[in-house]
Design an enzyme around this catalytic site. Sequence first.
Site, PDB file in Angstrom:
ATOM      1  N   ARG A  52       0.855  -1.196   0.000  1.00 42.48           N
ATOM      2  CA  ARG A  52       0.000   0.000   0.000  1.00 42.48           C
ATOM      3  C   ARG A  52       0.882   1.234   0.000  1.00 42.48           C
ATOM      4  O   ARG A  52       2.106   1.131   0.102  1.00 42.48           O
ATOM      5  CB  ARG A  52      -1.015  -0.002   1.148  1.00 42.48           C
ATOM      6  CG  ARG A  52      -0.670  -0.678   2.437  1.00 42.48           C
ATOM      7  CD  ARG A  52       0.379  -0.012   3.292  1.00 42.48           C
ATOM      8  NE  ARG A  52       0.095   1.392   3.481  1.00 42.48           N
ATOM      9  CZ  ARG A  52       1.000   2.327   3.626  1.00 42.48           C
ATOM     10  NH1 ARG A  52       2.298   2.027   3.619  1.00 42.48           N
ATOM     11  NH2 ARG A  52       0.692   3.596   3.785  1.00 42.48           N
ATOM     12  N   GLY A  53       0.218   2.407  -0.092  1.00 44.36           N
ATOM     13  CA  GLY A  53       0.969   3.638  -0.273  1.00 44.36           C
ATOM     14  C   GLY A  53       1.046   3.885  -1.773  1.00 44.36           C
ATOM     15  O   GLY A  53       1.409   2.974  -2.538  1.00 44.36           O
ATOM     16  N   ALA A  54       0.711   5.122  -2.191  1.00 44.02           N
ATOM     17  CA  ALA A  54       0.544   5.390  -3.627  1.00 44.02           C
ATOM     18  C   ALA A  54       1.747   4.957  -4.488  1.00 44.02           C
ATOM     19  O   ALA A  54       1.570   4.203  -5.456  1.00 44.02           O
ATOM     20  CB  ALA A  54       0.217   6.871  -3.813  1.00 44.02           C
ATOM     21  N   ARG A  95      -7.847  -0.554  -6.412  1.00 45.84           N
ATOM     22  CA  ARG A  95      -8.081   0.570  -5.489  1.00 45.84           C
ATOM     23  C   ARG A  95      -8.280   1.831  -6.343  1.00 45.84           C
ATOM     24  O   ARG A  95      -7.538   2.040  -7.312  1.00 45.84           O
ATOM     25  CB  ARG A  95      -6.897   0.784  -4.525  1.00 45.84           C
ATOM     26  CG  ARG A  95      -6.759  -0.335  -3.498  1.00 45.84           C
ATOM     27  CD  ARG A  95      -5.793   0.035  -2.389  1.00 45.84           C
ATOM     28  NE  ARG A  95      -6.414   0.887  -1.391  1.00 45.84           N
ATOM     29  CZ  ARG A  95      -5.735   1.474  -0.396  1.00 45.84           C
ATOM     30  NH1 ARG A  95      -4.427   1.311  -0.290  1.00 45.84           N
ATOM     31  NH2 ARG A  95      -6.358   2.229   0.489  1.00 45.84           N
ATOM     32  N   GLN A 206      -1.994   2.584  10.109  1.00 46.16           N
ATOM     33  CA  GLN A 206      -0.718   2.658   9.375  1.00 46.16           C
ATOM     34  C   GLN A 206       0.325   3.484  10.128  1.00 46.16           C
ATOM     35  O   GLN A 206       1.518   3.239  10.012  1.00 46.16           O
ATOM     36  CB  GLN A 206      -0.930   3.270   7.983  1.00 46.16           C
ATOM     37  CG  GLN A 206      -1.689   2.399   6.998  1.00 46.16           C
ATOM     38  CD  GLN A 206      -3.174   2.686   7.011  1.00 46.16           C
ATOM     39  OE1 GLN A 206      -3.743   3.081   8.031  1.00 46.16           O
ATOM     40  NE2 GLN A 206      -3.828   2.485   5.891  1.00 46.16           N
ATOM     41  N   ASP A 247      -2.254  10.740  -2.114  1.00 48.75           N
ATOM     42  CA  ASP A 247      -2.661   9.716  -3.086  1.00 48.75           C
ATOM     43  C   ASP A 247      -3.033  10.289  -4.438  1.00 48.75           C
ATOM     44  O   ASP A 247      -2.974   9.602  -5.457  1.00 48.75           O
ATOM     45  CB  ASP A 247      -3.837   8.906  -2.536  1.00 48.75           C
ATOM     46  CG  ASP A 247      -3.321   7.925  -1.502  1.00 48.75           C
ATOM     47  OD1 ASP A 247      -3.075   8.350  -0.358  1.00 48.75           O
ATOM     48  OD2 ASP A 247      -3.104   6.754  -1.865  1.00 48.75           O
ATOM     49  N   ASN A 257      -5.521  12.377   0.726  1.00 51.67           N
ATOM     50  CA  ASN A 257      -4.602  11.515   1.481  1.00 51.67           C
ATOM     51  C   ASN A 257      -5.441  10.772   2.510  1.00 51.67           C
ATOM     52  O   ASN A 257      -6.660  10.949   2.611  1.00 51.67           O
ATOM     53  CB  ASN A 257      -3.493  12.348   2.132  1.00 51.67           C
ATOM     54  CG  ASN A 257      -2.399  11.474   2.723  1.00 51.67           C
ATOM     55  OD1 ASN A 257      -1.916  10.544   2.073  1.00 51.67           O
ATOM     56  ND2 ASN A 257      -1.999  11.730   3.958  1.00 51.67           N
ATOM     57  N   LYS A 258      -4.773   9.945   3.304  1.00 50.03           N
ATOM     58  CA  LYS A 258      -5.456   9.114   4.284  1.00 50.03           C
ATOM     59  C   LYS A 258      -6.489   9.889   5.090  1.00 50.03           C
ATOM     60  O   LYS A 258      -6.249  11.036   5.477  1.00 50.03           O
ATOM     61  CB  LYS A 258      -4.400   8.499   5.210  1.00 50.03           C
ATOM     62  CG  LYS A 258      -4.913   7.588   6.289  1.00 50.03           C
ATOM     63  CD  LYS A 258      -5.821   6.490   5.800  1.00 50.03           C
ATOM     64  CE  LYS A 258      -5.227   5.651   4.691  1.00 50.03           C
ATOM     65  NZ  LYS A 258      -6.247   4.797   4.015  1.00 50.03           N
TER      66      LYS A 258
HETATM   67  O1  MRU Z   1      -4.595   3.221   2.457  1.00 49.74           O
HETATM   68  P1  MRU Z   1      -3.116   3.425   2.334  1.00 49.74           P
HETATM   69  O2  MRU Z   1      -2.336   2.861   3.469  1.00 49.74           O
HETATM   70  O3  MRU Z   1      -2.600   2.973   0.986  1.00 49.74           O
HETATM   71  O4  MRU Z   1      -2.951   5.003   2.397  1.00 49.74           O
HETATM   72  C1  MRU Z   1      -1.678   5.541   2.209  1.00 49.74           C
HETATM   73  C2  MRU Z   1      -1.619   7.012   2.331  1.00 49.74           C
HETATM   74  O5  MRU Z   1      -2.604   7.673   2.568  1.00 49.74           O
HETATM   75  C3  MRU Z   1      -0.286   7.632   2.061  1.00 49.74           C
HETATM   76  O6  MRU Z   1      -0.138   8.807   2.792  1.00 49.74           O
HETATM   77  C4  MRU Z   1      -0.158   7.960   0.563  1.00 49.74           C
HETATM   78  O7  MRU Z   1      -0.457   6.850  -0.219  1.00 49.74           O
HETATM   79  C5  MRU Z   1       1.193   8.460   0.222  1.00 49.74           C
HETATM   80  S1  MRU Z   1       2.418   7.220   0.329  1.00 49.74           S
HETATM   81  C6  MRU Z   1       3.922   7.942  -0.021  1.00 49.74           C
END
Ligand code: MRU
Length: 361
Positions: A52-54, A95, A206, A247, A257-258
């Site tokens: 996970r993470g963009a 996603r 996270q 994201d 973002n999250k």
């Molecule tokens: O749902 P996730 O854990 O994929 O969410 C991740 C985030 O919100 C991160 O901040 C974002 O993807 C940037 S990662 C460098």
Amino acid sequence: MKSILDYETVSLIDEDDALEIIDQTKLPGSIEIIRLHTGEEIWKAIYLLQVRGAPAIGVTAGFGLYVLMKHSKAESYEEFMKELKEKSDYLNSSRPTAVNLSWALKRMEAHVEKIHAEAGKFDRDALITEMRDESERIKAEDIEVCRRIGEYGLSLIKDGDGILTHCNAGQLATCKYGTATAPMYLAHEKGMNIKVYCDETRPLLQGARLTAFELHSAGIDTTLLCDNMSASLMKSGAINAIFVGCDRVAANGDAANKIGTSVVATVAKRYGIPFYVCAPTSTIDINTKVGDDINIEQRKAEEVTEMWYKERMAPEGVKVYNPAFDVTDNELITGIVTEYGVLRAPYTESIAALNLGAKRK
Ligand code: MRU
């Protein structure tokens, strides 16, 4: 002993027709490395947040598309592209919010189109080799881009600063350094004393499971707090700057973002604390005009009601609101830290000046 930072977030194991990831749903309790061979396994790993993470999702998609096309039996270019698009659409459905997923898949497809046009004839093996090389380039560039984000971000912090972050935009969300954490790792490398505060990030934790884990493993002064504690922390004067990941950035600078990020940004504005969004330009979506147009992923109720508890913590049958992301309005963002420098408002202009449309051709 090996630390979590010694493991690769995502890598290609070409000889096994697989990609290898750290199963992030098991962290920090155990470090489990798993291999993904099939489209369904890759899709599920992204959907379940095992990876996970963009940026890491983008790298996974690039490797994934290569692995799925590697044994293509297509007899013509048209057949090859039809197969590629089907597999790409399937991975892209895992996603919706992180634009790096579709960005990486489109980049792979565009590269195949370019190589085929240059060759002027269908050469399946050559296209497959090119897909592997392009997917490895996406990963290598991610590391370089994060390092540059770290250098620009470092110019925004001073020795002794307290820094707040939300979710995990760390090494585990990329292939090295992270985005929001890159300035922290570089500051630490330079011997600066910084104190990092991590929001735990309900409902999937996270911040607690991943960010606090990786920063603490690196020897950075790390403090964990529940999400509802950040306002009092900001009011106390402990926080000098906030760095978060992203994201998808819309063309006007609104940034998804999250979930919970926009609360942090709003409170930061109240207390005059600079709020920085760290985003590789692959996370900027010039085709999405404003944040309201961003598709926000809705996730299962059980993530809120029971997932991390020993017992269910909510009444059976209660309605649950569980969006995975929120959008921070551009006026709350002090700067967007990219690999090309720190963008400032008005973002419609500073983003347009990057000329991303031309760069991506
Ligand atoms: O749902 P996730 O854990 O994929 O969410 C991740 C985030 O919100 C991160 O901040 C974002 O993807 C940037 S990662 C460098």
